[in-house]
Design a protein around this motif. Sequence first.
Motif, PDB file in Angstrom:
ATOM      1  N   ARG A 154     -35.829  30.965 -17.033  1.00 18.43           N
ATOM      2  CA  ARG A 154     -36.743  31.327 -15.779  1.00 18.43           C
ATOM      3  C   ARG A 154     -38.127  31.515 -16.139  1.00 18.43           C
ATOM      4  O   ARG A 154     -38.891  32.100 -15.430  1.00 18.43           O
ATOM      5  N   ARG A 155     -38.489  31.191 -17.426  1.00 15.64           N
ATOM      6  CA  ARG A 155     -39.950  31.572 -17.979  1.00 15.64           C
ATOM      7  C   ARG A 155     -40.996  30.656 -17.085  1.00 15.64           C
ATOM      8  O   ARG A 155     -42.043  31.335 -16.634  1.00 15.64           O
ATOM      9  N   THR A 156     -40.581  29.602 -16.552  1.00 16.63           N
ATOM     10  CA  THR A 156     -41.469  28.945 -15.326  1.00 16.63           C
ATOM     11  C   THR A 156     -40.881  29.193 -13.985  1.00 16.63           C
ATOM     12  O   THR A 156     -39.805  28.599 -13.533  1.00 16.63           O
ATOM     13  N   ARG A 157     -41.311  30.082 -13.347  1.00 12.25           N
ATOM     14  CA  ARG A 157     -40.751  30.924 -12.277  1.00 12.25           C
ATOM     15  C   ARG A 157     -40.351  29.796 -11.115  1.00 12.25           C
ATOM     16  O   ARG A 157     -39.484  29.689 -10.400  1.00 12.25           O
ATOM     17  N   GLY A 158     -41.462  28.772 -11.105  1.00 10.38           N
ATOM     18  CA  GLY A 158     -41.485  27.970  -9.610  1.00 10.38           C
ATOM     19  C   GLY A 158     -40.429  26.841 -10.100  1.00 10.38           C
ATOM     20  O   GLY A 158     -39.824  25.940  -9.186  1.00 10.38           O
ATOM     21  N   GLU A 159     -39.889  26.734 -11.412  1.00 11.78           N
ATOM     22  CA  GLU A 159     -39.048  25.588 -11.760  1.00 11.78           C
ATOM     23  C   GLU A 159     -38.151  26.025 -12.903  1.00 11.78           C
ATOM     24  O   GLU A 159     -37.944  25.717 -13.740  1.00 11.78           O
ATOM     25  N   PRO A 160     -37.138  26.935 -12.450  1.00 12.31           N
ATOM     26  CA  PRO A 160     -36.202  27.373 -13.478  1.00 12.31           C
ATOM     27  C   PRO A 160     -34.985  26.549 -13.824  1.00 12.31           C
ATOM     28  O   PRO A 160     -34.791  25.533 -12.954  1.00 12.31           O
ATOM     29  N   VAL A 161     -34.764  26.453 -14.954  1.00 15.09           N
ATOM     30  CA  VAL A 161     -33.653  25.189 -15.395  1.00 15.09           C
ATOM     31  C   VAL A 161     -32.469  26.044 -16.027  1.00 15.09           C
ATOM     32  O   VAL A 161     -32.819  27.249 -16.778  1.00 15.09           O
ATOM     33  N   ALA A 162     -31.471  25.401 -15.941  1.00 16.46           N
ATOM     34  CA  ALA A 162     -30.026  25.877 -16.393  1.00 16.46           C
ATOM     35  C   ALA A 162     -29.434  25.012 -17.435  1.00 16.46           C
ATOM     36  O   ALA A 162     -29.485  23.754 -17.354  1.00 16.46           O
ATOM     37  N   TYR A 163     -29.246  25.385 -18.709  1.00 18.55           N
ATOM     38  CA  TYR A 163     -28.535  24.574 -19.596  1.00 18.55           C
ATOM     39  C   TYR A 163     -26.785  24.892 -19.712  1.00 18.55           C
ATOM     40  O   TYR A 163     -26.585  26.104 -19.719  1.00 18.55           O
ATOM     41  N   HIS A 164     -26.118  24.083 -19.646  1.00 17.74           N
ATOM     42  CA  HIS A 164     -24.620  24.283 -19.552  1.00 17.74           C
ATOM     43  C   HIS A 164     -23.951  23.917 -20.989  1.00 17.74           C
ATOM     44  O   HIS A 164     -24.327  22.798 -21.585  1.00 17.74           O
ATOM     45  N   TYR A 165     -23.269  24.889 -21.408  1.00 21.15           N
ATOM     46  CA  TYR A 165     -22.664  24.688 -22.784  1.00 21.15           C
ATOM     47  C   TYR A 165     -21.061  24.849 -22.686  1.00 21.15           C
ATOM     48  O   TYR A 165     -20.748  25.956 -22.266  1.00 21.15           O
ATOM     49  N   ASP A 166     -20.498  23.502 -22.752  1.00 18.07           N
ATOM     50  CA  ASP A 166     -18.960  23.372 -22.696  1.00 18.07           C
ATOM     51  C   ASP A 166     -18.388  23.243 -23.914  1.00 18.07           C
ATOM     52  O   ASP A 166     -18.580  22.007 -24.401  1.00 18.07           O
ATOM     53  N   SER A 167     -17.381  23.914 -24.400  1.00 19.43           N
ATOM     54  CA  SER A 167     -16.592  23.431 -25.676  1.00 19.43           C
ATOM     55  C   SER A 167     -15.499  22.363 -25.230  1.00 19.43           C
ATOM     56  O   SER A 167     -15.035  21.981 -26.319  1.00 19.43           O
ATOM     57  N   VAL A 168     -15.232  22.186 -23.994  1.00 19.23           N
ATOM     58  CA  VAL A 168     -14.465  21.049 -23.601  1.00 19.23           C
ATOM     59  C   VAL A 168     -15.416  20.186 -22.576  1.00 19.23           C
ATOM     60  O   VAL A 168     -15.341  20.243 -21.391  1.00 19.23           O
ATOM     61  N   GLN A 169     -15.877  19.131 -23.229  1.00 13.27           N
ATOM     62  CA  GLN A 169     -17.173  18.587 -22.636  1.00 13.27           C
ATOM     63  C   GLN A 169     -16.683  17.990 -21.259  1.00 13.27           C
ATOM     64  O   GLN A 169     -15.824  17.187 -21.045  1.00 13.27           O
ATOM     65  N   GLY A 170     -17.456  18.329 -20.365  1.00 13.07           N
ATOM     66  CA  GLY A 170     -17.233  17.797 -18.776  1.00 13.07           C
ATOM     67  C   GLY A 170     -16.443  18.719 -18.056  1.00 13.07           C
ATOM     68  O   GLY A 170     -16.317  18.371 -16.821  1.00 13.07           O
ATOM     69  N   HIS A 171     -15.422  19.498 -18.613  1.00 16.30           N
ATOM     70  CA  HIS A 171     -14.517  20.044 -18.058  1.00 16.30           C
ATOM     71  C   HIS A 171     -14.874  21.086 -16.713  1.00 16.30           C
ATOM     72  O   HIS A 171     -14.509  20.981 -15.827  1.00 16.30           O
ATOM     73  N   ASN A 172     -15.879  21.877 -17.126  1.00 13.30           N
ATOM     74  CA  ASN A 172     -16.484  22.849 -16.085  1.00 13.30           C
ATOM     75  C   ASN A 172     -17.958  22.078 -15.664  1.00 13.30           C
ATOM     76  O   ASN A 172     -18.576  23.145 -15.038  1.00 13.30           O
ATOM     77  N   ASP A 173     -17.977  21.020 -15.372  1.00 13.86           N
ATOM     78  CA  ASP A 173     -19.313  20.375 -14.831  1.00 13.86           C
ATOM     79  C   ASP A 173     -19.230  20.734 -13.227  1.00 13.86           C
ATOM     80  O   ASP A 173     -20.437  21.286 -12.963  1.00 13.86           O
ATOM     81  N   GLY A 174     -18.278  20.554 -12.692  1.00  9.74           N
ATOM     82  CA  GLY A 174     -18.349  20.956 -11.241  1.00  9.74           C
ATOM     83  C   GLY A 174     -18.700  22.628 -10.759  1.00  9.74           C
ATOM     84  O   GLY A 174     -19.419  22.928 -10.271  1.00  9.74           O
ATOM     85  N   PRO A 175     -18.179  23.391 -11.710  1.00  5.77           N
ATOM     86  CA  PRO A 175     -18.253  24.909 -11.466  1.00  5.77           C
ATOM     87  C   PRO A 175     -19.706  25.168 -11.899  1.00  5.77           C
ATOM     88  O   PRO A 175     -20.270  26.097 -11.329  1.00  5.77           O
ATOM     89  N   ALA A 176     -19.994  24.459 -12.982  1.00  9.07           N
ATOM     90  CA  ALA A 176     -21.608  24.734 -13.349  1.00  9.07           C
ATOM     91  C   ALA A 176     -22.709  24.277 -12.394  1.00  9.07           C
ATOM     92  O   ALA A 176     -23.614  24.776 -12.094  1.00  9.07           O
ATOM     93  N   GLU A 177     -22.223  22.980 -11.770  1.00 11.73           N
ATOM     94  CA  GLU A 177     -23.291  22.698 -10.788  1.00 11.73           C
ATOM     95  C   GLU A 177     -23.300  23.449  -9.741  1.00 11.73           C
ATOM     96  O   GLU A 177     -24.176  23.463  -8.929  1.00 11.73           O
ATOM     97  N   ARG A 178     -22.108  23.964  -9.379  1.00 12.90           N
ATOM     98  CA  ARG A 178     -21.928  24.864  -7.897  1.00 12.90           C
ATOM     99  C   ARG A 178     -22.767  26.151  -8.230  1.00 12.90           C
ATOM    100  O   ARG A 178     -23.762  26.472  -7.555  1.00 12.90           O
ATOM    101  N   LEU A 179     -22.650  26.642  -9.522  1.00 12.19           N
ATOM    102  CA  LEU A 179     -23.362  28.004  -9.746  1.00 12.19           C
ATOM    103  C   LEU A 179     -24.984  27.646 -10.058  1.00 12.19           C
ATOM    104  O   LEU A 179     -25.714  28.397  -9.351  1.00 12.19           O
ATOM    105  N   ALA A 180     -25.320  26.662 -10.471  1.00 11.62           N
ATOM    106  CA  ALA A 180     -26.666  26.216 -10.674  1.00 11.62           C
ATOM    107  C   ALA A 180     -27.311  26.242  -9.250  1.00 11.62           C
ATOM    108  O   ALA A 180     -28.475  26.334  -8.842  1.00 11.62           O
ATOM    109  N   GLU A 181     -26.691  25.545  -8.110  1.00  9.73           N
ATOM    110  CA  GLU A 181     -27.162  25.229  -7.008  1.00  9.73           C
ATOM    111  C   GLU A 181     -27.242  26.528  -6.200  1.00  9.73           C
ATOM    112  O   GLU A 181     -28.425  26.666  -5.859  1.00  9.73           O
ATOM    113  N   ARG A 182     -26.385  27.287  -6.428  1.00  7.82           N
ATOM    114  CA  ARG A 182     -26.609  28.732  -5.662  1.00  7.82           C
ATOM    115  C   ARG A 182     -27.864  29.508  -6.321  1.00  7.82           C
ATOM    116  O   ARG A 182     -28.341  30.295  -5.523  1.00  7.82           O
TER     117      ARG A 182
END
Length: 245
Positions: A154-182
């Motif tokens: 959140r260092r750039t307050r107007g444009e925060p970004v989230a990075y998703h780290y998943d040890s089973v690539q792609g498995h939690n894409d949906g939940p991560a997308e939902r949380l990032a959107e919220r």
Amino acid sequence: MKLRQRLRQTSTTSLPSTPEELPDYANYLSAFPRIHSDAEIGASGPAASSHDRSGQALGAMQWLGDEHIQTNYELLTQELQMNHPNLAARTRFVDPLIAFQLSWGAERDALSALQRIVDDRNGNEVADFLFLPVNDASATDPNGTHWSLLLVDRRTRGEPVAYHYDSVQGHNDGPAERLAERLGVTLQRAGMAPQQNSYDCGVFVVDGTRELVRRWAQGELPQDEPLHLNNLVADRQALRDRLSG
């Protein structure tokens, strides 16, 4: 992954911002079904059986519950406050249960909880970095099977970004997308080493968090790009030692 379902079912209740504010529930989900798939995501060992968040034991093949992750986050907070207080003031390790409600609680309550997380005691918005454990449980199906990690910059307050780290690539894409959107942040995938067994996804979340904090403390704070964890080695024994200590 085990997420204890002790969250309020009503959407009109304000979300907590600390573990102590979470409501108490008599019934906890003590086990989740084993996943039969090529990846064997989640757990093949016994479920966690502890009912508190202090001194959590962890078996050699036991999958992590939210209490294991939160206990480790509390220890990491103490370490960071002692050794790097300036970085500690800018960093928040979010309780897995709160991260779950941020995804599935009422939107107005989620925004209120987020504000309490990023503000200091004087109401100043000071948090630059948020670590949020992600799981694939949902409001209608709390039987989650997998942990991953969402880092919000959140260092750039107007444009925060989230990075998703998943040890089973792609498995939690949906939940991560939902949380990032919220959370109102742009989502990007970051490199994460793959887990080599069916039970260490939570260890990768904990050790990934620790590795990112360690590199930040050494001055690695790139702007607008992730720190990849492609070579991360999850150390279950070190985690067990921290929890038992």
